[in-house]
Scaffold this active site. Structure first.
Site, PDB file in Angstrom:
ATOM      1  N   HIS A 187       0.776  -0.990   0.104  1.00 42.50           N
ATOM      2  CA  HIS A 187      -0.111  -0.215  -0.118  1.00 42.50           C
ATOM      3  C   HIS A 187       0.789   1.317   0.155  1.00 42.50           C
ATOM      4  CE1 HIS A 187      -4.139   1.919   1.126  1.00 42.50           C
ATOM      5  NE2 HIS A 187      -4.023   1.001  -0.565  1.00 42.50           N
ATOM      6  N   HIS A 222      -2.803   2.123  12.631  1.00 38.16           N
ATOM      7  CA  HIS A 222      -1.936   1.433  11.454  1.00 38.16           C
ATOM      8  C   HIS A 222      -2.455  -0.363  11.674  1.00 38.16           C
ATOM      9  CE1 HIS A 222       0.041   0.344   7.826  1.00 38.16           C
ATOM     10  NE2 HIS A 222       1.356   0.968   8.558  1.00 38.16           N
ATOM     11  N   LYS A 255     -11.686   7.298  18.550  1.00 35.29           N
ATOM     12  CA  LYS A 255     -11.697   7.199  17.435  1.00 35.29           C
ATOM     13  C   LYS A 255     -12.102   6.165  17.000  1.00 35.29           C
ATOM     14  CE  LYS A 255      -8.925  10.101  14.442  1.00 35.29           C
ATOM     15  NZ  LYS A 255      -7.389  10.322  14.250  1.00 35.29           N
ATOM     16  N   MET A 257     -12.077   2.852  15.423  1.00 36.11           N
ATOM     17  CA  MET A 257     -11.006   1.698  14.701  1.00 36.11           C
ATOM     18  C   MET A 257     -11.068   0.964  13.735  1.00 36.11           C
ATOM     19  SD  MET A 257      -8.410   3.387  16.055  1.00 36.11           S
ATOM     20  CE  MET A 257      -7.705   4.127  17.650  1.00 36.11           C
ATOM     21  N   PHE A 259     -11.897   2.584  10.501  1.00 39.83           N
ATOM     22  CA  PHE A 259     -12.936   3.542  10.355  1.00 39.83           C
ATOM     23  C   PHE A 259     -11.596   5.166   9.542  1.00 39.83           C
ATOM     24  CE2 PHE A 259     -16.027   1.440  11.436  1.00 39.83           C
ATOM     25  CZ  PHE A 259     -17.311   0.783  10.580  1.00 39.83           C
ATOM     26  N   HIS A 261      -9.355   7.043   6.196  1.00 42.01           N
ATOM     27  CA  HIS A 261      -7.976   6.560   6.175  1.00 42.01           C
ATOM     28  C   HIS A 261      -7.457   7.569   5.496  1.00 42.01           C
ATOM     29  CE1 HIS A 261      -5.040   5.381   2.800  1.00 42.01           C
ATOM     30  NE2 HIS A 261      -5.195   3.644   3.965  1.00 42.01           N
ATOM     31  N   ARG A 270     -10.181  -2.394  -0.846  1.00 43.70           N
ATOM     32  CA  ARG A 270     -10.485  -3.410  -0.569  1.00 43.70           C
ATOM     33  C   ARG A 270     -11.476  -3.085   0.543  1.00 43.70           C
ATOM     34  NH1 ARG A 270      -4.530  -1.731   2.247  1.00 43.70           N
ATOM     35  NH2 ARG A 270      -6.146  -0.078   3.223  1.00 43.70           N
ATOM     36  N   ASP A 312      -9.435  -3.128   7.229  1.00 39.66           N
ATOM     37  CA  ASP A 312      -8.695  -3.378   8.847  1.00 39.66           C
ATOM     38  C   ASP A 312      -9.894  -4.073   9.483  1.00 39.66           C
ATOM     39  OD1 ASP A 312      -6.322  -3.499   9.277  1.00 39.66           O
ATOM     40  OD2 ASP A 312      -6.408  -1.641   9.892  1.00 39.66           O
ATOM     41  N   ARG A 337       2.125  -7.990   4.880  1.00 38.42           N
ATOM     42  CA  ARG A 337       3.317  -6.632   4.206  1.00 38.42           C
ATOM     43  C   ARG A 337       4.909  -7.040   3.996  1.00 38.42           C
ATOM     44  NH1 ARG A 337       0.821  -1.746   3.946  1.00 38.42           N
ATOM     45  NH2 ARG A 337      -0.675  -3.035   3.732  1.00 38.42           N
TER      46      ARG A 337
HETATM   47  N1  ACO Z   1     -13.638   7.625  14.582  1.00 37.00           N
HETATM   48  C1  ACO Z   1     -13.444   8.500  14.445  1.00 37.00           C
HETATM   49  N2  ACO Z   1     -13.463   9.836  13.695  1.00 37.00           N
HETATM   50  C2  ACO Z   1     -12.080  10.166  13.082  1.00 37.00           C
HETATM   51  C3  ACO Z   1     -11.867   9.001  12.568  1.00 37.00           C
HETATM   52  C4  ACO Z   1     -12.295   7.566  13.325  1.00 37.00           C
HETATM   53  N3  ACO Z   1     -11.560   6.552  13.103  1.00 37.00           N
HETATM   54  N4  ACO Z   1     -11.375   8.841  11.262  1.00 37.00           N
HETATM   55  C5  ACO Z   1     -10.681  10.037  11.133  1.00 37.00           C
HETATM   56  N5  ACO Z   1     -12.073  10.862  11.984  1.00 37.00           N
HETATM   57  C6  ACO Z   1     -11.895  12.057  12.478  1.00 37.00           C
HETATM   58  C7  ACO Z   1     -11.166  12.899  13.469  1.00 37.00           C
HETATM   59  O1  ACO Z   1     -11.498  12.689  14.308  1.00 37.00           O
HETATM   60  C8  ACO Z   1     -10.453  13.982  12.834  1.00 37.00           C
HETATM   61  O2  ACO Z   1     -12.469  14.869  12.738  1.00 37.00           O
HETATM   62  P1  ACO Z   1     -11.964  16.071  12.918  1.00 37.00           P
HETATM   63  O3  ACO Z   1     -11.355  17.223  12.183  1.00 37.00           O
HETATM   64  O4  ACO Z   1     -13.472  16.828  13.606  1.00 37.00           O
HETATM   65  O5  ACO Z   1     -11.133  16.675  14.309  1.00 37.00           O
HETATM   66  C9  ACO Z   1     -11.342  13.829  10.694  1.00 37.00           C
HETATM   67  O6  ACO Z   1     -12.427  12.970  10.598  1.00 37.00           O
HETATM   68  C10 ACO Z   1      -9.473  13.983  10.371  1.00 37.00           C
HETATM   69  O7  ACO Z   1      -8.711  12.976  11.058  1.00 37.00           O
HETATM   70  P2  ACO Z   1      -7.029  12.521  11.154  1.00 37.00           P
HETATM   71  O8  ACO Z   1      -7.016  11.418  11.608  1.00 37.00           O
HETATM   72  O9  ACO Z   1      -6.693  13.692  11.164  1.00 37.00           O
HETATM   73  O10 ACO Z   1      -7.178  11.640   9.454  1.00 37.00           O
HETATM   74  P3  ACO Z   1      -5.950  11.086   8.921  1.00 37.00           P
HETATM   75  O11 ACO Z   1      -5.969  11.319   7.916  1.00 37.00           O
HETATM   76  O12 ACO Z   1      -5.094  11.827   9.908  1.00 37.00           O
HETATM   77  O13 ACO Z   1      -6.329   9.723   9.237  1.00 37.00           O
HETATM   78  C11 ACO Z   1      -6.077   7.663  10.504  1.00 37.00           C
HETATM   79  C12 ACO Z   1      -6.066   8.814   9.109  1.00 37.00           C
HETATM   80  C13 ACO Z   1      -4.962   7.956  11.022  1.00 37.00           C
HETATM   81  C14 ACO Z   1      -6.270   6.228   9.877  1.00 37.00           C
HETATM   82  C15 ACO Z   1      -7.948   8.182  11.145  1.00 37.00           C
HETATM   83  O14 ACO Z   1      -8.842   7.493  10.474  1.00 37.00           O
HETATM   84  C16 ACO Z   1      -7.775   6.752  12.114  1.00 37.00           C
HETATM   85  O15 ACO Z   1      -7.168   7.471  12.631  1.00 37.00           O
HETATM   86  N6  ACO Z   1      -8.835   6.033  11.848  1.00 37.00           N
HETATM   87  C17 ACO Z   1      -9.076   4.529  12.627  1.00 37.00           C
HETATM   88  C18 ACO Z   1      -7.228   3.557  13.201  1.00 37.00           C
HETATM   89  C19 ACO Z   1      -7.606   2.731  11.664  1.00 37.00           C
HETATM   90  O16 ACO Z   1      -8.730   2.360  11.118  1.00 37.00           O
HETATM   91  N7  ACO Z   1      -6.442   2.756  11.187  1.00 37.00           N
HETATM   92  C20 ACO Z   1      -6.440   2.042  10.277  1.00 37.00           C
HETATM   93  C21 ACO Z   1      -5.755   2.519   8.667  1.00 37.00           C
HETATM   94  S1  ACO Z   1      -5.641   1.547   7.635  1.00 37.00           S
HETATM   95  C22 ACO Z   1      -4.230   0.597   6.917  1.00 37.00           C
HETATM   96  O17 ACO Z   1      -3.981   0.406   8.624  1.00 37.00           O
HETATM   97  C23 ACO Z   1      -4.704  -0.738   6.804  1.00 37.00           C
END
Ligand code: ACO
Length: 376
Positions: A187, A222, A255, A257, A259, A261, A270, A312, A337
């Site tokens: 990825h 991640h 957050k 988890m 949800f 990206h 995917r 995930d 990976r």
């Molecule tokens: N749940 C709740 N709110 C969320 C989530 C979530 N899963 N993801 C994003 N948001 C919200 C944030 O709170 C933020 O809101 P705000 O602007 O009101 O403060 C906004 O959306 C932007 O979020 P960021 O974390 O700044 O965006 P980023 O681009 O950094 O996010 C990330 C990417 C880290 C993957 C994030 O969506 C997240 O933490 N998700 C949950 C962890 C997860 O599922 N990780 C797996 C990634 S995919 C992989 O590894 C295969």
């Protein structure tokens, strides 16, 4: 305070940090593809070993090449005795990601990379032996058995499931594992791959770069998200419980988890693929709670936040239906990976420049040093 640019650099979002010919992540209308092949085609028509070959050797194998490659991987699954002894000493309570990190590091001491010409051999060795290391440790502590990791299996997915239970796995489970491994294989410049490239850019050995990647993958933002997602899903007994609990969680700024990206903005290509496998496995095992709860979480998150499941989220329930312990979910990600990491380490080495970005300074202006006895 020094004056600095307020330019937003948090998390290097949207910053192009290098060139790569390995994968596109849905940008420029190209969809997600590995070396030009669409993920939808690979997930439905290719074995994980074909995908591994594609990533590591930059071409899809012929039937003869694939047969030889499968035989090669099978021949690389023995664990050296000192490594077995260490796996036995690692506590049963350790997180399996820490086990893999440690085992990979020790393998690098026992079978060191002394020359970069060995890199393909090391990539194949890690691809073959990472499941062996993980499951040797697991079975030693969970079942008090010293398993023979040279067990015959036609694919990595079958091998993993066979070592985990000691039984011949169900064909649907093997197929689901194969798809999951294909989806997790690569990825682009995600956090763990970038960590691997940073380490590789210092001309460190292959194992050091992989250990860096394993460490970066471990966190819940991640790879660790698949385990955290399962823990969330299991909190609910029915879909009706989902909305009030998640509303409260979001109000607390938690957050959810599995949800969202960093790169994808409306969907993860995917996710629908693994979701259909999760649905199939749910039916197969007679589940009436986990899958409906998962769908309720998906609907709530879209309705409330326009956030979509990433890979995930439905991987978690798919593994659950196959009876895989939750703590092994992120390690499965590693077993897949490793192919993407290895391809990136080799690509970095092929056109290397030390990765060393700058930062916006936000600390104090230059000031006089005060000797220790004069400080208040
Ligand atoms: N749940 C709740 N709110 C969320 C989530 C979530 N899963 N993801 C994003 N948001 C919200 C944030 O709170 C933020 O809101 P705000 O602007 O009101 O403060 C906004 O959306 C932007 O979020 P960021 O974390 O700044 O965006 P980023 O681009 O950094 O996010 C990330 C990417 C880290 C993957 C994030 O969506 C997240 O933490 N998700 C949950 C962890 C997860 O599922 N990780 C797996 C990634 S995919 C992989 O590894 C295969």
């Amino acid at each position: 305070m020094a004056t600095t640019s307020k330019k937003k650099t948090a998390g290097l979002a949207d910053i192009i940090a290098g060139e790569s010919a390995i994968c596109t992540v849905g940008k420029h209308g190209k969809g997600l593809n590995y070396r030009g092949y669409a993920i939808e085609d690979l997930a439905t028509q290719a074995s994980f070993e074909e995908v591994a070959y594609l990533l590591l050797y930059n071409k899809l194998p012929t039937r003869a090449e694939l047969t030889r490659y499968n035989q090669r991987l099978q021949s690389l699954r023995a664990i050296p005795d000192p490594l077995k002894e260490t796996l036995e000493k690692i506590p049963a309570t350790a997180h399996p990601m820490d086990v893999l990190r440690t085992a990979c590091s020790l393998l690098g001491c026992l079978e060191p990379e002394t020359d970069f010409s060995q890199q393909h051999g090391i990539a194949d060795r890690l691809l073959a032996v990472l499941p062996s290391l993980l499951l040797y440790w697991r079975r030693f502590h969970a079942d008090h058995q010293r398993i023979d990791t040279r067990t015959e299996a036609a694919s990595t997915g079958e091998y993993f499931l066979k070592l985990l239970t000691g039984k011949t796995p169900d064909k649907t489970h093997i197929d689901a594992m194969n798809v999951s491994l294909v989806l997790y294989a690569e990825h682009e410049f995600n956090a763990s791959t970038f960590a691997a490239r940073v380490a590789a850019s210092t001309l460190a050995d292959f194992y050091s770069a992989v250990v860096a990647a394993i460490g970066a993958l471990r966190g819940p933002l991640h790879g660790g998200a698949n385990e955290a997602a399962m823990e969330l899903i299991q909190r609910f007994q029915s879909p009706e419980e989902v909305a009030p609990a998640l509303k409260a969680a979001l109000a607390r700024k938690e957050k959810i988890m599995g949800f969202g990206h960093r790169v994808y903005k409306t969907s993860d290509p995917r996710s629908p693929i693994i979701k259909e496998w999760s649905r199939k496995l749910s039916t197969l095992c007679g589940d009436t709670v986990i899958f409906p709860v998962s769908e309720a979480i998906e609907q709530f998150m879209w309705h409330e936040k326009q956030l979509f499941p990433n890979l995930d989220f439905y991987s978690a329930s798919a593994y659950f239906f196959m009876g895989i312990p939750v703590m092994l979910y992120t390690p499965i990600f590693v077993c897949s990976r490793i192919t993407g990491w290895a391809a990136h380490i080799m690509e970095q080495r092929a056109n290397n420049a030390l990765i060393r970005p700058g930062s916006h300074y936000t600390g104090p202006e230059p000031r006089a040093f005060i000797p220790v006895d004069q400080r208040k």
